[in-house]
Design a protein around this motif. Structure first.
Motif, PDB file in Angstrom:
ATOM      1  N   ASP A 249       6.726  -1.402 -30.431  1.00 20.46           N
ATOM      2  CA  ASP A 249       7.507  -1.238 -28.973  1.00 20.46           C
ATOM      3  C   ASP A 249       8.154  -0.761 -29.474  1.00 20.46           C
ATOM      4  OD1 ASP A 249       5.771  -2.459 -27.598  1.00 20.46           O
ATOM      5  OD2 ASP A 249       6.624  -4.697 -27.829  1.00 20.46           O
ATOM      6  N   GLU A 250       8.929  -1.406 -30.612  1.00 21.18           N
ATOM      7  CA  GLU A 250       9.937  -0.575 -31.647  1.00 21.18           C
ATOM      8  C   GLU A 250      10.031   1.304 -30.845  1.00 21.18           C
ATOM      9  OE1 GLU A 250      12.810  -0.485 -35.432  1.00 21.18           O
ATOM     10  OE2 GLU A 250      11.171  -0.657 -34.800  1.00 21.18           O
ATOM     11  N   HIS A 256      -0.670  -4.950 -25.678  1.00 21.61           N
ATOM     12  CA  HIS A 256      -0.561  -6.216 -24.584  1.00 21.61           C
ATOM     13  C   HIS A 256      -0.971  -7.805 -25.345  1.00 21.61           C
ATOM     14  CE1 HIS A 256      -0.292  -8.348 -20.774  1.00 21.61           C
ATOM     15  NE2 HIS A 256      -0.036  -7.446 -20.559  1.00 21.61           N
ATOM     16  N   SER A 264       1.870  -3.062 -24.443  1.00 22.16           N
ATOM     17  CA  SER A 264       2.035  -4.577 -24.085  1.00 22.16           C
ATOM     18  C   SER A 264       3.551  -3.919 -23.585  1.00 22.16           C
ATOM     19  CB  SER A 264       3.781  -4.176 -25.812  1.00 22.16           C
ATOM     20  OG  SER A 264       5.038  -5.497 -25.266  1.00 22.16           O
ATOM     21  N   ALA A 266       6.890  -4.648 -23.228  1.00 22.36           N
ATOM     22  CA  ALA A 266       8.478  -4.200 -23.287  1.00 22.36           C
ATOM     23  C   ALA A 266       8.226  -3.482 -24.230  1.00 22.36           C
ATOM     24  CB  ALA A 266       7.887  -5.475 -24.576  1.00 22.36           C
ATOM     25  N   SER A 267       6.886  -2.407 -23.898  1.00 13.18           N
ATOM     26  CA  SER A 267       7.046  -0.975 -24.443  1.00 13.18           C
ATOM     27  C   SER A 267       7.944  -0.050 -23.533  1.00 13.18           C
ATOM     28  CB  SER A 267       5.592  -0.429 -24.792  1.00 13.18           C
ATOM     29  OG  SER A 267       5.456   1.142 -24.713  1.00 13.18           O
ATOM     30  N   SER A 270       5.500   1.690 -20.988  1.00 10.76           N
ATOM     31  CA  SER A 270       4.773   0.694 -20.206  1.00 10.76           C
ATOM     32  C   SER A 270       4.160   1.173 -18.824  1.00 10.76           C
ATOM     33  CB  SER A 270       4.794  -0.889 -20.054  1.00 10.76           C
ATOM     34  OG  SER A 270       6.188  -1.228 -19.885  1.00 10.76           O
TER      35      SER A 270
END
Length: 490
Positions: A249-250, A256, A264, A266-267, A270
């Motif tokens: 995600d960073e 996911h 994910s 948080a991406s 996304s």
């Protein structure tokens, strides 16, 4: 997770779309088959009043093509871009662009006279702020309509030679997704019939030059919409990688937690929607970056393993084209499908590194332009063919040159600056290195011949000690220099 899993898919309305300068996407330009827009700087076509360029007829290559495409006149991409335009801007000096309003790669300034060298860096060497800025630029490109280009949603025939316009707007990021799709899609033969053995950007020697230009243009558009003239695409050095270390995600998006086929939430990516090729259905989810751990190792540095084809023969060898393919297949999802692979921003990181390996090959071998095939390559891949679907026009051979001539370098390839004299000597020193055994052998033989001749001359002098100097023959008079043949083998 692949970007094919990033939300719902968008279906291509017509499978024949391409990109065109907005200023030429009109009935008058298409009927006249002319794309010579005005340059805002002086209001003249191609900036002709300022001596930037002129509107000229396109000079198409007449070199024969390979046998892979047995048709003629069935694909708008044949003899690009003559189906749509046969007159475009021909820019002078360091000017470039569909209206000659920009500087060539590697130049800047009001009159494009200032040399500029930018550096592409490893994404893991960027600071957090630099990395976050790159991700923000990607998102900005996905949400910024292209000011200069539109896409066509029909063929030239469907447009009734230009009287029935079929164009639409598109955001900057997807513009390049569509360009990659348009260059690699199948030929449509009518109905459900297609010809698959065709690709203007892969499986042949134009692969590396085409993607080199693609990345340069992508960088240029980001620089324009952000005002960041120093922006460069980072690369992912995937040598010896045991996993997708950018798939977090960073960086480019992690998996996911409950659905391995999705990114994910948080991406950063996304919520992105995806452009797909013909046959994909709205809402269909594709597998993501789910392949197991495996090493990705650069085992051989060659044009063949990178570009799908030997540049001298233009022949593709699938069993040896693994370096580029391996990572695409490893990533799965959209990255594993040629036509839609540019949807995934990892495409940019991957191809920047592939381009760096191409650059290593160029620096190691220093090939002359003639190494690139002038004829008999697959359609669109000869040296003088214009690359599909770019307007302004660029030939394949123009990008078979070192990156520093195009204004950029790679952080891990940078060398100490060389003065002009050293740069001048390098090609000759390289040639000398290649033929030094022959030179040494020639020197030894020459030494022996010189010794023998010296002995003979000395003997003759002793024998003719009483002869007048005025009537002694010159040694060179017995040599027929006009008939001496010199031949060297590298």
């Amino acid at each position: 997770m692949s970007l094919f899993a990033m939300g719902f898919l968008l279906v291509i309305l017509q499978p024949s779309t391409g990109q065109f300068p907005r200023a030429c996407a009109n009935t008058q330009s298409l009927l006249r088959k002319e794309c010579c827009p005005l340059w805002d700087g002086d209001g003249s076509p191609c900036g002709e009043s300022s001596n930037r360029g002129a509107c000229q007829a396109i000079l198409l290559s007449q070199a024969p093509l390979g046998p892979q495409f047995p048709f003629s006149g069935v694909d708008d991409r044949e003899d690009w871009p003559s189906v749509f335009y046969n007159r475009t801007c021909k820019c002078k000096g360091n000017f470039m662009g569909f209206n000659c309003g920009e500087c060539k790669f590697g130049f800047s300034g009001l009159n494009c006279t200032e040399r500029r060298l930018r550096t592409r860096r490893n994404i893991f060497q960027l600071t957090n702020s630099e990395k976050d800025k790159f991700l923000a630029y990607l998102n900005l490109a996905k949400n910024t309509p292209s000011q200069d280009y539109v896409i066509a949603t029909g063929t030239y025939t469907q447009m009734n030679n230009g009287s029935n316009l079929m164009f639409r707007n598109i955001n900057m990021y997807d513009l390049f997704v569509w360009m990659h799709y348009y260059a690699s899609r199948d030929t449509l033969l009518g109905g459900s019939n297609v010809w698959r053995d065709i690709d203007f950007a892969h499986e042949a020697p134009g692969f590396l030059p085409w993607h080199r230009l693609f990345l340069l243009l992508w960088e240029r558009e980001i620089q324009k919409i952000t005002g960041d003239e120093n922006f460069t695409i980072p690369y992912w050095d995937w040598r010896d990688a045991e996993d997708c270390v950018v798939c977090t995600d960073e960086y480019m998006g992690g998996r996911h937690p409950t659905n391995p086929n999705l990114l994910s939430p948080a991406s950063f990516f996304s919520s992105w929607q995806v452009r797909t090729g013909r046959g994909e259905k709205r809402g269909k989810k594709k597998k993501g970056r789910t392949r197991g751990r495996e090493k990705l190792i650069v085992s051989e540095l060659s044009y063949l393993t990178l570009g799908f084809a030997d540049p001298r023969t233009a022949i593709s060898n699938i069993s040896q084209s693994g370096l580029h393919n391996a990572l695409h297949i490893y990533m799965n999802g959209s990255m594993s499908q040629v036509q839609g692979s540019a949807n995934d921003p990892i495409f940019l990181l991957h191809h920047a590194f592939v381009d760096s390996i191409f650059e290593r090959w160029l620096r190691r071998h220093r090939p002359i332009l003639e190494v690139y095939p002038a004829a008999n390559a697959p359609i669109g891949h000869n040296r003088e063919n214009y690359m599909v679907p770019f307007i302004p026009l660029y030939r394949n051979g123009e990008f078979f040159i070192p990156s520093r001539e195009l204004g950029y370098d790679y952080e891990y390839l940078q060398e100490p600056a060389l003065d002009s004299f050293q740069e001048f000597l390098i090609p000759y020193l390289e040639q000398a290195r290649q033929i030094w055994p022959w030179l040494v052998g020639a020197a030894v033989i020459g030494g022996i011949v010189t010794a023998v001749l010296s002995s003979l001359i000395l003997a003759c002098k002793k024998k003719r000690a009483g002869t007048s100097p005025e009537i002694q023959p010159l040694l060179t008079e017995s040599e027929d220099y006009n008939n001496i043949s010199y031949q060297s083998h590298f």
